[in-house]
Every structure is written in C-alpha cells, then in structure tokens.
Scaffold this motif. Structure first.
Motif, PDB file in Angstrom:
ATOM      1  N   ALA A  75       0.839  -1.201   0.000  1.00  0.00           N
ATOM      2  CA  ALA A  75       0.000   0.000   0.000  1.00  0.00           C
ATOM      3  C   ALA A  75       0.868   1.243   0.000  1.00  0.00           C
ATOM      4  CB  ALA A  75      -0.922  -0.006   1.218  1.00  0.00           C
ATOM      5  N   MET A  76       1.985   1.208   0.714  1.00  0.00           N
ATOM      6  CA  MET A  76       2.901   2.334   0.767  1.00  0.00           C
ATOM      7  C   MET A  76       3.518   2.576  -0.608  1.00  0.00           C
ATOM      8  SD  MET A  76       4.387   4.409   2.944  1.00  0.00           S
ATOM      9  CE  MET A  76       5.898   5.189   3.401  1.00  0.00           C
ATOM     10  N   GLN A  77       3.746   1.542  -1.371  1.00  0.00           N
ATOM     11  CA  GLN A  77       4.384   1.659  -2.672  1.00  0.00           C
ATOM     12  C   GLN A  77       3.391   1.932  -3.797  1.00  0.00           C
ATOM     13  OE1 GLN A  77       7.673   1.804  -2.831  1.00  0.00           O
ATOM     14  NE2 GLN A  77       7.708   1.460  -0.642  1.00  0.00           N
ATOM     15  N   ALA A  78       2.104   1.806  -3.514  1.00  0.00           N
ATOM     16  CA  ALA A  78       1.101   1.998  -4.563  1.00  0.00           C
ATOM     17  C   ALA A  78       1.169   3.423  -5.091  1.00  0.00           C
ATOM     18  CB  ALA A  78      -0.294   1.705  -4.018  1.00  0.00           C
ATOM     19  N   GLN A  79       0.959   3.569  -6.376  1.00  0.00           N
ATOM     20  CA  GLN A  79       0.950   4.894  -6.971  1.00  0.00           C
ATOM     21  C   GLN A  79      -0.119   4.951  -8.041  1.00  0.00           C
ATOM     22  OE1 GLN A  79       3.802   2.921  -7.402  1.00  0.00           O
ATOM     23  NE2 GLN A  79       3.822   2.520  -9.558  1.00  0.00           N
ATOM     24  N   GLU A  80      -0.460   6.175  -8.389  1.00  0.00           N
ATOM     25  CA  GLU A  80      -1.464   6.405  -9.424  1.00  0.00           C
ATOM     26  C   GLU A  80      -0.791   7.175 -10.551  1.00  0.00           C
ATOM     27  OE1 GLU A  80      -4.394   8.720  -7.195  1.00  0.00           O
ATOM     28  OE2 GLU A  80      -3.491   7.730  -5.467  1.00  0.00           O
ATOM     29  N   VAL A  81      -1.084   6.803 -11.791  1.00  0.00           N
ATOM     30  CA  VAL A  81      -0.510   7.491 -12.948  1.00  0.00           C
ATOM     31  C   VAL A  81      -1.637   8.180 -13.705  1.00  0.00           C
ATOM     32  CG1 VAL A  81       0.807   7.225 -15.089  1.00  0.00           C
ATOM     33  CG2 VAL A  81       1.327   5.761 -13.121  1.00  0.00           C
ATOM     34  N   ARG A  96       1.138   8.594  -2.618  1.00  0.00           N
ATOM     35  CA  ARG A  96       0.450   9.117  -1.434  1.00  0.00           C
ATOM     36  C   ARG A  96       0.945   8.404  -0.179  1.00  0.00           C
ATOM     37  NH1 ARG A  96      -3.989  11.925  -3.369  1.00  0.00           N
ATOM     38  NH2 ARG A  96      -4.651  11.285  -5.440  1.00  0.00           N
ATOM     39  N   PRO A  97       1.105   9.165   0.908  1.00  0.00           N
ATOM     40  CA  PRO A  97       1.494   8.518   2.168  1.00  0.00           C
ATOM     41  C   PRO A  97       0.301   7.814   2.809  1.00  0.00           C
ATOM     42  CG  PRO A  97       1.245  10.880   2.487  1.00  0.00           C
ATOM     43  CD  PRO A  97       1.034  10.609   1.016  1.00  0.00           C
ATOM     44  N   GLU A  98       0.591   6.991   3.789  1.00  0.00           N
ATOM     45  CA  GLU A  98      -0.464   6.338   4.565  1.00  0.00           C
ATOM     46  C   GLU A  98      -1.289   7.431   5.242  1.00  0.00           C
ATOM     47  OE1 GLU A  98      -1.224   3.142   4.653  1.00  0.00           O
ATOM     48  OE2 GLU A  98       0.465   2.619   3.368  1.00  0.00           O
ATOM     49  N   PRO A  99      -2.611   7.226   5.368  1.00  0.00           N
ATOM     50  CA  PRO A  99      -3.473   8.245   5.977  1.00  0.00           C
ATOM     51  C   PRO A  99      -3.021   8.679   7.383  1.00  0.00           C
ATOM     52  CG  PRO A  99      -4.801   6.520   4.986  1.00  0.00           C
ATOM     53  CD  PRO A  99      -3.374   6.067   4.908  1.00  0.00           C
ATOM     54  N   TRP A 126      10.595   8.898  -0.778  1.00  0.00           N
ATOM     55  CA  TRP A 126      11.126   9.470   0.459  1.00  0.00           C
ATOM     56  C   TRP A 126      10.083  10.405   1.073  1.00  0.00           C
ATOM     57  CZ3 TRP A 126      11.977  14.185   2.637  1.00  0.00           C
ATOM     58  CH2 TRP A 126      12.766  14.225   3.779  1.00  0.00           C
ATOM     59  N   PHE A 127       9.531  11.298   0.245  1.00  0.00           N
ATOM     60  CA  PHE A 127       8.491  12.197   0.737  1.00  0.00           C
ATOM     61  C   PHE A 127       7.287  11.400   1.254  1.00  0.00           C
ATOM     62  CE2 PHE A 127      10.689  15.516  -1.743  1.00  0.00           C
ATOM     63  CZ  PHE A 127      10.731  16.516  -0.776  1.00  0.00           C
ATOM     64  N   GLN A 128       6.903  10.373   0.504  1.00  0.00           N
ATOM     65  CA  GLN A 128       5.762   9.527   0.891  1.00  0.00           C
ATOM     66  C   GLN A 128       5.978   8.940   2.287  1.00  0.00           C
ATOM     67  OE1 GLN A 128       5.528   5.760  -1.218  1.00  0.00           O
ATOM     68  NE2 GLN A 128       3.300   5.920  -1.336  1.00  0.00           N
ATOM     69  N   ARG A 129       7.174   8.444   2.556  1.00  0.00           N
ATOM     70  CA  ARG A 129       7.484   7.858   3.871  1.00  0.00           C
ATOM     71  C   ARG A 129       7.442   8.906   4.988  1.00  0.00           C
ATOM     72  NH1 ARG A 129      11.398   5.421   0.728  1.00  0.00           N
ATOM     73  NH2 ARG A 129      13.052   6.738   1.585  1.00  0.00           N
ATOM     74  N   HIS A 130       7.570  10.182   4.605  1.00  0.00           N
ATOM     75  CA  HIS A 130       7.596  11.262   5.590  1.00  0.00           C
ATOM     76  C   HIS A 130       6.283  12.053   5.615  1.00  0.00           C
ATOM     77  CE1 HIS A 130      11.829  10.188   5.298  1.00  0.00           C
ATOM     78  NE2 HIS A 130      11.898  10.628   6.537  1.00  0.00           N
ATOM     79  N   GLY A 131       5.208  11.457   5.083  1.00  0.00           N
ATOM     80  CA  GLY A 131       3.883  12.052   5.199  1.00  0.00           C
ATOM     81  C   GLY A 131       3.518  13.072   4.141  1.00  0.00           C
ATOM     82  N   VAL A 132       4.333  13.192   3.110  1.00  0.00           N
ATOM     83  CA  VAL A 132       4.090  14.171   2.051  1.00  0.00           C
ATOM     84  C   VAL A 132       3.798  13.426   0.751  1.00  0.00           C
ATOM     85  CG1 VAL A 132       5.125  16.059   0.716  1.00  0.00           C
ATOM     86  CG2 VAL A 132       5.622  15.838   3.169  1.00  0.00           C
ATOM     87  N   THR A 133       2.774  13.866   0.027  1.00  0.00           N
ATOM     88  CA  THR A 133       2.464  13.250  -1.265  1.00  0.00           C
ATOM     89  C   THR A 133       3.524  13.676  -2.276  1.00  0.00           C
ATOM     90  OG1 THR A 133       0.101  13.253  -0.799  1.00  0.00           O
ATOM     91  CG2 THR A 133       0.745  13.085  -3.119  1.00  0.00           C
ATOM     92  N   GLY A 134       4.188  12.700  -2.869  1.00  0.00           N
ATOM     93  CA  GLY A 134       5.198  12.968  -3.901  1.00  0.00           C
ATOM     94  C   GLY A 134       4.578  12.759  -5.272  1.00  0.00           C
TER      95      GLY A 134
END
Length: 156
Positions: free
Chosen positions: A18-24, A66-69, A100-108
């Motif tokens: 889920a953490m690695q999921a992305q949308e294109v 997207r980061p985890e909610p 990296w941003f995703q892991r820190h709560g920021v949408t990359g």
C-alpha cells in the motif's frame, strides 16, 4: 502458530505494498501539444549503476505517491527528475525522491515531462546522446569520479 506467522507476514506485505502503490495520470487528453507528429516510442535505457533512464517521452504524465493516511501531512511536492531534456533519471531522481516524501507524510508527484527525440533504436539513441557522454567522460574528474575509475560511457 504457523497460521499466525503467515497472517503477520501477509499483513506486513499488504501494508508495504500500500505504501508503494501509486497512481498514474495523463496530463493531456489525447496528444500533448507539440507532439502531434511524433511517431516514435518512449525508450527505457538500462544505465550504469542499474538506474534506468527514459527518453523520447511524448506523453507527459504524473505519478502520485500518497502517504499512509495516519502520517499524511496534507502537503505535496512535485518532483521533476533531471536529465537535461534528453533523459529522465526516473528511478534515482524521480521515484526514489517521491517515495522518500511519501514515507515522511508528504504526497510525492513525479512529473514525466517530454524529452527530446534521440532515436528509435538502441544504436540511434547511443549516437544521439554521444555528445552528452563524451562531455561527461572528458570531465569525469571534476564531477566527483575518482581518477582511477573508468570514465562515463554511454549506457545505451
């Protein structure tokens, strides 16, 4: 006991995916302005250090990480990977930064922008980018390479 361990492993795998999921998303509906006559395909080139480069991009997209909610700060950042409009250093300067941003709560948000056409075949791509790699090779000592290492060569 074995079922309990399996459940834990499955839960960990699902949360990691889920953490690695992305949308294109495509930036343009249909053909991007300026790409109307483009009849060549995007090329992914395996490069030195296993960092793929993308060239011949005619269909710009954004890829959202997207980061985890629970950790989402509500902030986002657009990441435009480098490559001098010839390549996109997709993994190293795009995906890795967004994650990296995703892991820190920021949408990359990774921007796949259009690049110059450098060839349809591997040989054409190599010839089309020869100047770039000759320049890097000639100046490899000034860009941080050790004098004892091999100069940069065209990854194509």
């Amino acid at each position: 006991m074995k079922l309990h361990k399996l459940s834990i492993i499955v839960c960990m795998a699902l949360s990691a995916s889920a953490m690695q999921a992305q949308e294109v998303y495509k930036i343009y509906d249909g053909v991007a302005p300026g790409s109307e006559g483009a009849n060549y395909k995007e090329v992914v080139i395996p490069s030195m250090f296993n960092r793929p480069l993308i060239t011949n991009v005619t269909e710009p997209t954004i890829t959202v990480y997207r980061p985890e909610p629970e950790i989402n700060t509500g902030a986002c950042v657009i990441v435009a990977p480098g490559g001098g409009n010839v390549y996109l250093t997709w993994e190293e300067e795009g995906v890795n930064v967004a994650q990296w941003f995703q892991r820190h709560g920021v949408t990359g948000i990774v921007l796949k922008y259009r690049t110059k056409f450098v060839g349809n075949t591997e040989a054409e791509v190599k010839e089309g980018t020869k100047w770039l790699f000759e320049s890097l090779s000639a100046n490899y000592a000034t860009i941080g390479k050790k004098p004892t290492t091999k100069p940069v060569t065209n990854p194509a």
